[in-house]
Write a protein that holds these residues in place. Structure first.
Motif, mmCIF file in Angstrom:
data_model
loop_
_atom_site.group_PDB
_atom_site.id
_atom_site.type_symbol
_atom_site.label_atom_id
_atom_site.label_comp_id
_atom_site.label_asym_id
_atom_site.label_seq_id
_atom_site.Cartn_x
_atom_site.Cartn_y
_atom_site.Cartn_z
ATOM 1 N N ALA A 37 0.837 -1.203 0.000
ATOM 2 C CA ALA A 37 0.000 0.000 0.000
ATOM 3 C C ALA A 37 0.867 1.246 0.000
ATOM 4 O O ALA A 37 2.025 1.217 0.429
ATOM 5 N N ILE A 38 0.264 2.316 -0.481
ATOM 6 C CA ILE A 38 0.846 3.650 -0.344
ATOM 7 C C ILE A 38 -0.128 4.461 0.503
ATOM 8 O O ILE A 38 -1.334 4.451 0.263
ATOM 9 N N VAL A 39 0.424 5.153 1.496
ATOM 10 C CA VAL A 39 -0.361 6.034 2.350
ATOM 11 C C VAL A 39 0.124 7.450 2.088
ATOM 12 O O VAL A 39 1.324 7.725 2.181
ATOM 13 N N GLU A 40 -0.801 8.326 1.750
ATOM 14 C CA GLU A 40 -0.455 9.724 1.460
ATOM 15 C C GLU A 40 -0.946 10.610 2.600
ATOM 16 O O GLU A 40 -2.148 10.776 2.794
ATOM 17 N N ASN A 41 -0.005 11.152 3.380
ATOM 18 C CA ASN A 41 -0.330 12.095 4.450
ATOM 19 C C ASN A 41 -0.482 13.496 3.868
ATOM 20 O O ASN A 41 0.107 13.820 2.843
ATOM 21 N N GLY A 59 1.319 16.932 -6.191
ATOM 22 C CA GLY A 59 1.738 15.558 -6.452
ATOM 23 C C GLY A 59 0.590 14.569 -6.327
ATOM 24 O O GLY A 59 -0.525 14.924 -5.956
ATOM 25 N N SER A 60 0.873 13.306 -6.623
ATOM 26 C CA SER A 60 -0.171 12.302 -6.530
ATOM 27 C C SER A 60 0.397 10.929 -6.183
ATOM 28 O O SER A 60 0.974 10.253 -7.026
ATOM 29 N N GLY A 61 0.196 10.528 -4.934
ATOM 30 C CA GLY A 61 0.548 9.177 -4.533
ATOM 31 C C GLY A 61 -0.340 8.160 -5.223
ATOM 32 O O GLY A 61 0.067 7.018 -5.460
ATOM 33 N N GLU A 62 -1.550 8.557 -5.568
ATOM 34 C CA GLU A 62 -2.472 7.660 -6.260
ATOM 35 C C GLU A 62 -1.924 7.275 -7.632
ATOM 36 O O GLU A 62 -1.982 6.112 -8.040
ATOM 37 N N LYS A 63 -1.359 8.236 -8.344
ATOM 38 C CA LYS A 63 -0.758 7.936 -9.647
ATOM 39 C C LYS A 63 0.415 6.969 -9.478
ATOM 40 O O LYS A 63 0.579 6.035 -10.255
ATOM 41 N N LEU A 64 1.203 7.188 -8.445
ATOM 42 C CA LEU A 64 2.327 6.302 -8.165
ATOM 43 C C LEU A 64 1.832 4.877 -7.909
ATOM 44 O O LEU A 64 2.397 3.912 -8.428
ATOM 45 N N ALA A 65 0.765 4.744 -7.141
ATOM 46 C CA ALA A 65 0.195 3.417 -6.868
ATOM 47 C C ALA A 65 -0.264 2.750 -8.165
ATOM 48 O O ALA A 65 0.000 1.566 -8.400
ATOM 49 N N LYS A 66 -0.923 3.505 -9.021
ATOM 50 C CA LYS A 66 -1.375 2.948 -10.304
ATOM 51 C C LYS A 66 -0.199 2.571 -11.190
ATOM 52 O O LYS A 66 -0.177 1.498 -11.795
ATOM 53 N N ASP A 67 0.805 3.450 -11.268
ATOM 54 C CA ASP A 67 1.972 3.199 -12.120
ATOM 55 C C ASP A 67 2.715 1.922 -11.729
ATOM 56 O O ASP A 67 3.246 1.221 -12.590
ATOM 57 N N PHE A 68 2.770 1.631 -10.419
ATOM 58 C CA PHE A 68 3.497 0.459 -9.941
ATOM 59 C C PHE A 68 2.579 -0.735 -9.668
ATOM 60 O O PHE A 68 3.050 -1.773 -9.205
ATOM 61 N N GLY A 69 1.286 -0.586 -9.924
ATOM 62 C CA GLY A 69 0.362 -1.692 -9.691
ATOM 63 C C GLY A 69 0.186 -2.037 -8.222
ATOM 64 O O GLY A 69 -0.054 -3.193 -7.874
#
Length: 103
Positions: A37-41, A59-69
């Motif tokens: 998981a990625i948690v974005e504070n 920025g976007s942690g959500e995009k990072l999560a999608k990019d890395f599956g």
């Protein structure tokens, strides 16, 4: 020695933090540790006056999560309740509204 099954990475929606987290995810991948998981504070804040949700960082942690599956992504708001001592604010949340804001 402790077994390590997976990693949970923490970021903020600021570019420098996201770059560091991306490096961390790549490092875990190299040693065959999945990122669960990625948690974005500090993802957003809700204005006391108007109730509107504001996302002040770009920025976007959500995009990072999608990019890395990465299957799970959670967002925590910028709120004074997060810095209180004692019972975590999500456990004080009777109606689930604080938790709903994070998902």
């Amino acid at each position: 020695e402790a077994a390590l099954d997976a990693a949970i990475v923490i970021t903020t929606p600021q570019q420098l933090s996201l770059v560091d987290v991306e490096k961390g995810i790549r490092m875990f991948d190299q040693v065959k540790i999945p990122t669960a998981a990625i948690v974005e504070n500090m993802s957003f804040f809700v204005c006391d006056g108007c109730g509107k949700r504001h996302e002040i960082f770009q920025g976007s942690g959500e995009k990072l999560a999608k990019d890395f599956g990465i299957p799970r992504f959670f967002r925590f708001p910028l709120t004074p309740a997060m810095s209180r001592t004692g019972l975590p604010f999500v456990l004080e949340d009777d109606d689930g509204s604080s938790i709903a804001e994070m998902l």
